[in-house]
Structure formats: C-alpha cells, structure tokens
Design a protein around this motif. Structure first.
Motif, PDB file in Angstrom:
ATOM      1  N   VAL A 139     -28.767 -75.544 -95.163  1.00 43.57           N
ATOM      2  CA  VAL A 139     -28.686 -74.494 -94.149  1.00 43.57           C
ATOM      3  C   VAL A 139     -27.352 -73.764 -94.247  1.00 43.57           C
ATOM      4  O   VAL A 139     -27.305 -72.528 -94.197  1.00 43.57           O
ATOM      5  N   ASN A 140     -26.276 -74.499 -94.405  1.00 45.62           N
ATOM      6  CA  ASN A 140     -24.961 -73.869 -94.519  1.00 45.62           C
ATOM      7  C   ASN A 140     -24.876 -72.973 -95.755  1.00 45.62           C
ATOM      8  O   ASN A 140     -24.255 -71.901 -95.714  1.00 45.62           O
ATOM      9  N   GLN A 141     -25.501 -73.383 -96.831  1.00 47.57           N
ATOM     10  CA  GLN A 141     -25.513 -72.569 -98.048  1.00 47.57           C
ATOM     11  C   GLN A 141     -26.302 -71.281 -97.823  1.00 47.57           C
ATOM     12  O   GLN A 141     -25.896 -70.205 -98.281  1.00 47.57           O
ATOM     13  N   MET A 142     -27.426 -71.387 -97.120  1.00 55.06           N
ATOM     14  CA  MET A 142     -28.239 -70.199 -96.843  1.00 55.06           C
ATOM     15  C   MET A 142     -27.511 -69.249 -95.893  1.00 55.06           C
ATOM     16  O   MET A 142     -27.590 -68.021 -96.043  1.00 55.06           O
ATOM     17  N   LEU A 143     -26.786 -69.790 -94.942  1.00 56.89           N
ATOM     18  CA  LEU A 143     -25.986 -68.963 -94.032  1.00 56.89           C
ATOM     19  C   LEU A 143     -24.908 -68.206 -94.808  1.00 56.89           C
ATOM     20  O   LEU A 143     -24.699 -67.008 -94.583  1.00 56.89           O
ATOM     21  N   ALA A 144     -24.252 -68.888 -95.726  1.00 61.32           N
ATOM     22  CA  ALA A 144     -23.206 -68.251 -96.521  1.00 61.32           C
ATOM     23  C   ALA A 144     -23.771 -67.141 -97.396  1.00 61.32           C
ATOM     24  O   ALA A 144     -23.161 -66.066 -97.543  1.00 61.32           O
ATOM     25  N   LEU A 145     -24.949 -67.385 -97.977  1.00 59.93           N
ATOM     26  CA  LEU A 145     -25.601 -66.363 -98.793  1.00 59.93           C
ATOM     27  C   LEU A 145     -25.917 -65.123 -97.963  1.00 59.93           C
ATOM     28  O   LEU A 145     -25.658 -63.992 -98.387  1.00 59.93           O
ATOM     29  N   THR A 146     -26.473 -65.334 -96.781  1.00 63.36           N
ATOM     30  CA  THR A 146     -26.855 -64.210 -95.918  1.00 63.36           C
ATOM     31  C   THR A 146     -25.636 -63.419 -95.486  1.00 63.36           C
ATOM     32  O   THR A 146     -25.650 -62.173 -95.481  1.00 63.36           O
TER      33      THR A 146
END
Length: 216
Positions: free
Chosen positions: A168-175
C-alpha cells in the motif's frame, strides 16, 4: 499535504459509510451469515483476477522500468491472493467457486479495466488505489476489534501482515509521484477516479450483504 492525503480527505464520508456498514460490523463481531461471506469471497476471487489485469495494463504503459516492475509485482500479488482464496478459504469455509460476476463486481472491474486502458496512467493509478488503501484501513479496523473466537479469524488475520502494508505504501508513493507531474485537468481526473473506485468499494460490500443478483 500530499496529493494522496487530499484524496483520502475527499472520500472520508465514503470510508465512514464503509465502517458503518452492516457487512463490516457483522464480520467484526463474527455474526456475518455464512452465505453472505460465501458470496463475498466468490466475488472477491473474480474481482482479483481482473484487478490483476488492470495492474498489468498499467505496467505495460509505464514509462520507467521501475514503475513497470512495481505494477507487475502488484499484479502478481493479486493473483497470488486469488489463488490463496481458492486453495485456503474456499476449502476452510466450504465455499464453491463462482464464475458469474454480480452487479457491483461487474461494474467495478469493468470500470478499472476501462480506466487503466483508456485514461492516462496517472488516472489509472488513482483508480486502483482505493482497493489497496481502503482495504488496508478496513482490514486493520476489523483486526484490532474482532473477537479472537471469530469464525472468520483466519481470513481477518491475513490483513495484519507487513507485506500488504508495504504494498500500500508503495502504491501511495507511485500515485503521489504521478500527481507531481500531472496538470490541473489530469489531477481532477485522478480525484474523480479515486472517488468512483472508493464508492464502488462500498457497493461491493453492500452487494454481498444484500445478496444482490441480476434480475434475470
């Protein structure tokens, strides 16, 4: 404030509605009927297959190898979870596989597939984000309050792990990274995509709770 923080602030009424929903409450206290849980798991397995396809579409359109790898790993994880549903929970809870998507699952997966293939990659990323983020928050909420003797404890425990939290943290950073280079129109489209998927999360749980099916 990060762009994703703004997104979350925007959908706070949707998130509160999810926490207040009977499905979440019944799952938390262990009173959720078996037929309701079966409907949910069946549809979730179908959802995850198309969710993986949507993530693979983003991987194919990504501009950098790192982003391609990240989306590909997300897609692989979605399939691994889907496989775990079949191999573990379908057996544990004596659930039969389903091949037909019901209304909310149909609407949600088709929205994700259309958005990740036809809209800008930043908009597609915002569309898939709620499945990561809302699920983590709801999963933690249920895990922290569910009774130990809950009949769905095995399913609940899967959302307490660090691996999902890291994804989830990786997806947040990507967004957030996509938002930094997006123009005003694209940012509005990202907000709208995040809102729509967040609403569809509520409808997904509501369909299971009401046993919603096609008219014919």
């Amino acid at each position: 404030m990060k762009f994703t923080d703004q997104l979350w602030q925007d959908i706070s009424p949707v998130y509160e509605a999810i926490l207040d929903h009977g499905f979440v409450g019944n799952l938390l206290d262990g009173s959720l009927p078996g037929a309701t849980f079966q409907y949910y798991i069946q549809q979730d397995a179908l959802y995850l297959t198309d969710f993986s396809r949507a993530l693979n579409q983003l991987a194919a359109r990504a501009a950098t190898p790192n982003d391609m790898l990240q989306f590909t790993q997300f897609a692989q994880n979605a399939i691994l979870v889907e496989r775990a549903l079949h191999e573990t929970y379908f057996t544990l809870y004596n659930i039969q596989p389903e091949t037909r998507k019901m209304p909310a699952c149909f609407a949600y997966t088709n929205y994700l597939l259309a958005t990740t293939s036809l809209q800008a990659i930043a908009v597609g990323a915002a569309a898939v984000l709620p499945c990561f983020w809302i699920y983590r928050q709801v999963g933690k909420y249920i895990y922290q309050q569910a009774i130990q003797e809950n009949p769905y404890r095995a399913w609940i425990d899967t959302y307490a792990g660090d691996a999902f939290d890291q994804s989830v943290n990786q997806m947040l950073a990507l967004t957030d990274a996509y938002a930094e280079t997006a123009g005003p129109i694209e940012l509005d489209q990202m907000r709208e995509a995040f809102r729509i998927s967040s609403r569809l999360e509520w409808y997904f749980w509501n369909d299971a709770y009401t046993q919603n099916r096609w008219l014919v």
